[in-house]
Design a protein around this motif. Structure first.
Motif, PDB file in Angstrom:
ATOM      1  N   GLU A 318       0.808  -1.218   0.000  1.00 51.73           N
ATOM      2  CA  GLU A 318       0.000   0.000   0.000  1.00 51.73           C
ATOM      3  C   GLU A 318       0.843   1.270   0.000  1.00 51.73           C
ATOM      4  N   SER A 340      10.377  -5.006  -9.372  1.00 51.86           N
ATOM      5  CA  SER A 340       8.952  -4.770  -9.594  1.00 51.86           C
ATOM      6  C   SER A 340       8.621  -3.286  -9.588  1.00 51.86           C
ATOM      7  N   ASP A 344       7.585  -1.016 -13.194  1.00 49.08           N
ATOM      8  CA  ASP A 344       6.161  -0.667 -13.208  1.00 49.08           C
ATOM      9  C   ASP A 344       5.985   0.769 -12.720  1.00 49.08           C
ATOM     10  N   ARG A 347       2.593   1.760 -10.820  1.00 48.06           N
ATOM     11  CA  ARG A 347       2.564   1.252  -9.448  1.00 48.06           C
ATOM     12  C   ARG A 347       3.541   2.010  -8.571  1.00 48.06           C
ATOM     13  N   ARG A 348       4.717   2.302  -9.095  1.00 41.19           N
ATOM     14  CA  ARG A 348       5.716   3.036  -8.327  1.00 41.19           C
ATOM     15  C   ARG A 348       5.184   4.416  -7.931  1.00 41.19           C
ATOM     16  N   GLN A 350       2.037   5.308  -7.671  1.00 37.73           N
ATOM     17  CA  GLN A 350       0.920   5.153  -6.739  1.00 37.73           C
ATOM     18  C   GLN A 350       1.427   4.909  -5.316  1.00 37.73           C
ATOM     19  N   LEU A 351       2.382   4.010  -5.173  1.00 37.34           N
ATOM     20  CA  LEU A 351       2.941   3.737  -3.848  1.00 37.34           C
ATOM     21  C   LEU A 351       3.654   4.956  -3.282  1.00 37.34           C
TER      22      LEU A 351
END
Length: 384
Positions: A318, A340, A344, A347-348, A350-351
């Motif tokens: 999260e 990962s 990505d 995703r990076r 967002q985190l």
């Protein structure tokens, strides 16, 4: 209130030679003084700093200290000798905040005029809380430290208040310089260059990433002091780590900067980091490391080892990632987690956004307010 803050025996305040504890409590001293309290800060004597001065509303008393060593027993002896010296320098007051092991044991009994005693537990205790019968407040810096305190001395439970280490959230958020068009992504570490920090795993994971060849351009940056006096592993350890990196990575792929003590420059370097890795192995040491929180505030995604203290900070998947540093394939796990994130971008991002938002709760202002309210409650009640 009259508040005295006592630092350790080996680093100066202001934090000219680094030190997370020194940085945190110097900032708290400034905020306490700005709130109208009378603050005295006792720290190590240092070249270029007056032995006694009033600066920015803080009275500084600097006593002759000693250099940190590799030996825990010797450091504990030096802490005891420093605490005895501090005992005679404590002014009259309402609260004494101790960042020492020995001073809280006898300050309340031998110098009650100095005020109620609060002790900061920034690392896992090593048995000393059994002797803290006269301490008025214990301030563990994570739930993991609190649990260890209770295992040592359950009688102090009612006197504990968890106080998570703070950061200057706004400063680090403003220092964020991402995105950088065309620049390689940065995997970064900031902290002591010490074997307990698991940096061999980080360097070996970087070697696995380089061997893959299917990732966007990236580089590894390791920032921090290696000298024994600053808590590092020494010259031989640094050389072994650099040699390890040189054997597996091109020179342009990694950088060891050495320590950066200037806050603005360090903030800028945090702002360049895309993925922040803190692979520490210090099961019996870490309280709650400041560096991952600062990196989160600067917009980096944290990847940390599976120590219990990070439960107060990271929710895996999260606002960061966690790898099992105890596993036989720990290095491969770490490499997979880093890969990962590098591969990505959505995703990076967002985190990173969630990490930065979550780090806001560690900002200094709110933590200082809670501490002052707690200190006031201690002075309002009869002495134990």
């Amino acid at each position: 209130m009259k508040i005295t803050i006592v630092m350790g025996f080996f680093l100066p305040v202001p934090p000219l030679a680094g030190g997370a504890t020194e940085k945190i409590w110097f900032r708290f001293a400034q905020l306490f003084a700005q709130a109208g309290h009378e603050v005295t800060l006792i720290s190590r004597r240092w070249p270029g700093l007056a032995n006694c001065e009033l600066a920015d509303g803080i009275t500084h008393l600097r006593l002759r200290g000693r250099t940190h060593t590799r030996s825990l027993p010797i450091n504990l002896l030096l802490d005891f000798l420093w605490s005895v010296k501090v005992l005679f320098a404590l002014p009259r007051g309402d609260i004494v905040v101790s960042n020492n092991v020995s001073l809280p044991i006898f300050a309340g009994k031998l110098r009650p005029s100095a005020g109620r005693v609060a002790v900061v537990l920034g690392r896992m205790p090593k048995g000393q809380t059994r002797f803290y019968g006269l301490v008025d407040r214990l301030l563990p810096t994570s739930n993991a430290v609190f649990e260890k305190v209770l295992a040592e001395n359950p009688r102090v439970a009612a006197r504990c208040r968890i106080s998570l280490n703070p950061v200057d959230w706004g400063f680090h958020a403003k220092a964020n310089v991402k995105p950088r068009t065309g620049a390689p992504l940065t995997i970064g570490y900031v902290g002591r260059i010490n074997p307990e920090k698991g940096l061999e795993n980080l360097v070996d994971a970087a070697a696995l990433l380089y061997a893959r060849g299917d990732l966007p351009p990236w580089r590894l940056v390791i920032i921090g002091p290696h000298s024994v006096a600053a808590g590092g592993g020494g010259d031989d350890y640094l050389r072994s780590l650099v040699t390890r990196a040189q054997a597996a990575l091109p020179a342009a792929q990694f950088e060891f900067t050495g320590p950066i003590f200037n806050a603005v420059e360090l903030g800028r370097r945090y702002g360049e980091i895309d993925v922040f890795c803190y692979p520490t192995l210090a099961e019996q040491g870490e309280g709650l490391s400041v560096a991952p929180i600062e990196a989160m505030a600067a917009g980096a995604v944290p990847v940390v080892s599976n120590l219990s203290c990070y439960r107060d900070l990271i929710v895996a998947g999260e606002n960061g990632l966690v790898f099992d540093h105890r596993a036989p394939n720990a290095t491969a796990q770490l490499a997979d987690q880093l890969a990962s994130l590098l591969s990505d971008a959505p995703r990076r991002r967002q985190l990173a956004a969630r990490a930065q938002a979550d780090a806001h709760r560690f900002d200094y202002a709110e933590t200082a307010r809670r501490l002052l309210e707690d200190f006031q409650s201690l002075t309002d009640r009869p002495r134990r």
